[in-house]
Scaffold this motif. Structure first.
Motif, short mmCIF file in Angstrom:
data_model
loop_
_atom_site.label_atom_id
_atom_site.label_comp_id
_atom_site.label_asym_id
_atom_site.label_seq_id
_atom_site.Cartn_x
_atom_site.Cartn_y
_atom_site.Cartn_z
N THR A 40 -39.17 16.98 34.63
CA THR A 40 -38.34 15.87 35.13
C THR A 40 -38.51 15.75 36.65
O THR A 40 -38.61 16.76 37.35
CB THR A 40 -36.87 16.13 34.78
OG1 THR A 40 -36.74 16.19 33.35
CG2 THR A 40 -35.98 15.03 35.32
N LEU A 41 -38.56 14.51 37.13
CA LEU A 41 -38.65 14.28 38.57
C LEU A 41 -37.50 15.01 39.28
O LEU A 41 -36.36 14.98 38.82
CB LEU A 41 -38.58 12.78 38.88
CG LEU A 41 -39.70 11.91 38.29
CD1 LEU A 41 -39.48 10.46 38.68
CD2 LEU A 41 -41.06 12.39 38.74
N ARG A 42 -37.83 15.65 40.43
CA ARG A 42 -36.87 16.54 41.07
C ARG A 42 -36.78 16.29 42.57
O ARG A 42 -37.69 15.74 43.18
CB ARG A 42 -37.27 18.00 40.85
CG ARG A 42 -37.31 18.44 39.41
CD ARG A 42 -37.88 19.83 39.26
NE ARG A 42 -39.30 19.90 39.57
CZ ARG A 42 -40.04 21.00 39.46
NH1 ARG A 42 -39.48 22.12 39.07
NH2 ARG A 42 -41.32 20.98 39.75
N ARG A 43 -35.68 16.76 43.11
CA ARG A 43 -35.55 16.91 44.56
C ARG A 43 -35.06 18.34 44.82
O ARG A 43 -34.36 18.93 43.98
CB ARG A 43 -34.56 15.89 45.15
CG ARG A 43 -33.12 16.12 44.74
CD ARG A 43 -32.15 15.28 45.56
NE ARG A 43 -32.30 13.86 45.29
CZ ARG A 43 -31.62 13.21 44.34
NH1 ARG A 43 -30.76 13.86 43.56
NH2 ARG A 43 -31.79 11.93 44.15
N ASP A 44 -35.44 18.91 45.93
CA ASP A 44 -34.97 20.24 46.31
C ASP A 44 -33.66 20.11 47.07
O ASP A 44 -33.60 19.48 48.12
CB ASP A 44 -36.00 20.94 47.19
CG ASP A 44 -37.23 21.38 46.41
OD1 ASP A 44 -37.13 21.52 45.18
OD2 ASP A 44 -38.29 21.57 47.04
N ASP A 45 -32.60 20.71 46.53
CA ASP A 45 -31.32 20.71 47.23
C ASP A 45 -31.18 21.90 48.16
O ASP A 45 -30.59 21.80 49.24
CB ASP A 45 -30.17 20.72 46.21
CG ASP A 45 -30.14 19.44 45.38
OD1 ASP A 45 -30.54 18.38 45.92
OD2 ASP A 45 -29.75 19.49 44.21
N GLU A 46 -31.74 23.05 47.74
CA GLU A 46 -31.73 24.25 48.57
C GLU A 46 -33.01 25.03 48.32
O GLU A 46 -33.57 24.98 47.22
CB GLU A 46 -30.54 25.18 48.20
CG GLU A 46 -29.17 24.59 48.42
CD GLU A 46 -28.08 25.55 47.96
OE1 GLU A 46 -28.32 26.79 48.01
OE2 GLU A 46 -27.02 25.08 47.52
N THR A 47 -33.48 25.73 49.34
CA THR A 47 -34.64 26.61 49.16
C THR A 47 -34.58 27.73 50.17
O THR A 47 -34.10 27.55 51.29
CB THR A 47 -35.97 25.84 49.30
OG1 THR A 47 -37.05 26.75 49.10
CG2 THR A 47 -36.10 25.20 50.67
N ASP A 48 -35.04 28.93 49.75
CA ASP A 48 -35.03 30.08 50.65
C ASP A 48 -36.44 30.57 50.94
O ASP A 48 -36.65 31.67 51.42
CB ASP A 48 -34.20 31.22 50.07
CG ASP A 48 -34.75 31.73 48.74
OD1 ASP A 48 -35.80 31.23 48.29
OD2 ASP A 48 -34.13 32.64 48.16
N GLY A 49 -37.42 29.72 50.65
CA GLY A 49 -38.81 30.11 50.87
C GLY A 49 -39.44 30.74 49.65
O GLY A 49 -40.64 30.96 49.61
N ARG A 50 -38.64 31.05 48.64
CA ARG A 50 -39.18 31.61 47.40
C ARG A 50 -38.67 30.87 46.19
O ARG A 50 -39.39 30.61 45.25
CB ARG A 50 -38.81 33.10 47.29
CG ARG A 50 -39.49 33.99 48.31
CD ARG A 50 -39.05 35.43 48.14
NE ARG A 50 -37.62 35.60 48.41
CZ ARG A 50 -36.96 36.75 48.27
NH1 ARG A 50 -37.60 37.83 47.84
NH2 ARG A 50 -35.67 36.84 48.54
N HIS A 51 -37.36 30.50 46.20
CA HIS A 51 -36.74 29.85 45.06
C HIS A 51 -36.05 28.58 45.54
O HIS A 51 -35.54 28.52 46.66
CB HIS A 51 -35.72 30.77 44.37
CG HIS A 51 -36.27 32.14 44.07
ND1 HIS A 51 -37.21 32.36 43.10
CD2 HIS A 51 -36.02 33.35 44.65
CE1 HIS A 51 -37.50 33.65 43.06
NE2 HIS A 51 -36.79 34.27 44.00
N ALA A 52 -36.03 27.58 44.67
CA ALA A 52 -35.39 26.31 45.03
C ALA A 52 -34.30 25.97 44.02
O ALA A 52 -34.41 26.25 42.83
CB ALA A 52 -36.43 25.19 45.08
N VAL A 53 -33.22 25.37 44.52
CA VAL A 53 -32.20 24.76 43.66
C VAL A 53 -32.51 23.28 43.62
O VAL A 53 -32.62 22.63 44.66
CB VAL A 53 -30.78 25.00 44.22
CG1 VAL A 53 -29.75 24.29 43.35
CG2 VAL A 53 -30.50 26.50 44.30
#
Length: 401
Positions: free
Chosen positions: A94-107
């Protein structure tokens, strides 16, 4: 427009086209995405057919199941399911946007905006999409970059790297394959500024990406660029001399084997493998290749010497050692001929066992083991030529002496 910019992708010849058609019927707004599109435009057959869709993953799963298509929920939290049609997997995200990221994992959260989804991808050449009609959707100049052999980050290179530092290594791997002689300046500047972020990545992810780079094209040029950008020390300990050595051996035919190339560039190959958390089998291969106690192969080995070595080691271990020996001894001798002889010879197998020792009157215990080892040493010293009958005769001599 000319060249790639004028192209529409022809989907009909694709392996799996029938399954792709079924998916487009169920998800008419879906598009092929990323590497699938890039490879199509380059005239390559994509190894995977990945799709994106504005539909949320739960609806995608429901539509597929209603059509009796096998569904694997490979990453529902990130919007990904895998449809399996005629044993071929199709990853649908599904098309996505990144709400949070720590350089390894994204919400992430879902979106219906194709450009917004493309903006979160790594490089312009990987941010294109293609509908069932073959039309290419290109929001960030990926077509022009692909034609110009230029690898660029989407948007701000620093932000893309901060979202996932593995993109540093991916940049060099993709530049090796799709880039030209000139590396994108803004990308290299951002990579140099963010090189320390590699230390925060899992070693397994670093290893996977680095081995793919080592096994690919233009590896020496990329290693030098990584060294110049301050990246290489965060991956592996090496020297300019070892990289130059690798270059020489590639000219002489060193295969695109990432483990073998790792041996050539690492100042401590086994230590590097452990630090990168390679598999036990890969570490064992490196230990065997670099064993200080092992005899070093030489092009002037006669058949007896070759059989002796082959009786103790696999063909791959001996071949690995020939490359290390060649690196030390330069162009002296016909190393390729030696490698061909190693591959052609079957591994000699010592023909006696404990049952044979018992048959000549030896009792189980240290004396039996010593006798068998003595005959084996005699057999190996003779170039592993003695057959079972000759070895038994030798064993009888020892048993009756």
């Amino acid at each position: 427009m000319t060249g790639l910019q004028a192209a529409r992708a022809d989907l009909a010849p694709l392996p799996g086209h029938d399954g792709l058609t079924r998916l487009f019927d169920l998800l008419p707004d879906a598009r092929l995405i990323g590497g699938s599109v890039r490879d199509l435009l380059c005239g390559h057959v994509p190894s995977d057919l990945d799709l994106a869709t504005p539909e949320p993953p739960e609806r995608v799963q429901a539509l597929l199941e209603a059509a009796s298509i096998k569904v694997v929920p490979t990453g529902l939290s990130h919007g990904t399911v895998t449809a399996v049609i005629d044993a071929r997997p199709f990853e649908i995200t599904t098309l996505r946007r990144d709400d949070e990221t720590d350089g390894r994992h994204a919400v992430v959260s879902w979106t219906s905006d194709w450009r917004e989804d493309a903006a979160r991808r790594d490089f312009t050449i990987n941010a294109m999409s293609c509908g069932r009609d073959g039309r290419i959707h290109d929001y960030f100049g990926g077509l022009a970059d692909l034609e110009a052999r230029r690898v660029r980050f989407v948007g701000d290179p620093g932000l893309r790297i901060e979202e996932d530092a593995l993109r540093i290594l991916r940049f060099f791997r993709f530049t090796a394959r799709f880039g030209g002689d000139v590396i994108d300046g803004p990308a290299l500047a951002a990579i140099t500024a963010h090189a320390t972020l590699i230390d925060k990545l899992s070693r397994e992810r670093v290893a996977s990406e680095f081995l793919r780079l080592l096994g690919g094209p233009r590896v020496v040029a990329m290693l030098r660029a990584m060294a110049e950008g301050g990246v290489l020390p965060h991956v592996i300990a090496t020297t300019d001399a070892r990289i130059a050595q690798l270059e020489t051996l590639i000219v002489r035919g060193l295969p695109a084997d990432p483990i073998l190339r790792l041996v050539m560039i690492a100042t401590d190959a086994v230590g590097a493998a452990r630090a990168l958390r390679l598999s036990n089998a890969q570490i064992a291969r490196l230990e065997a290749a670099t064993s200080a106690s092992a005899e070093k192969p030489a092009p002037d080995w006669d058949d007896d010497a070759l059989r002796r070595a082959r009786s103790l080691e696999s063909a791959r271990t001996l071949t690995d050692r020939t490359w290390l020996a060649q690196a030390e001894n330069g162009a002296c001798g016909d190393w390729n001929a030696l490698r061909a002889r190693i591959e052609a010879i079957d591994q000699p197998v010592y023909p006696l066992t404990g049952r044979d020792a018992a048959s000549v009157g030896l009792k189980p215990g240290p004396a039996m083991g010593q006798a068998l080892r003595s005959v084996e040493a005699w057999w190996r010293a003779g170039g592993c030529r003695a057959d079972r009958a000759a070895c038994l005769a030798r064993l009888r001599e020892i048993a009756t002496s």
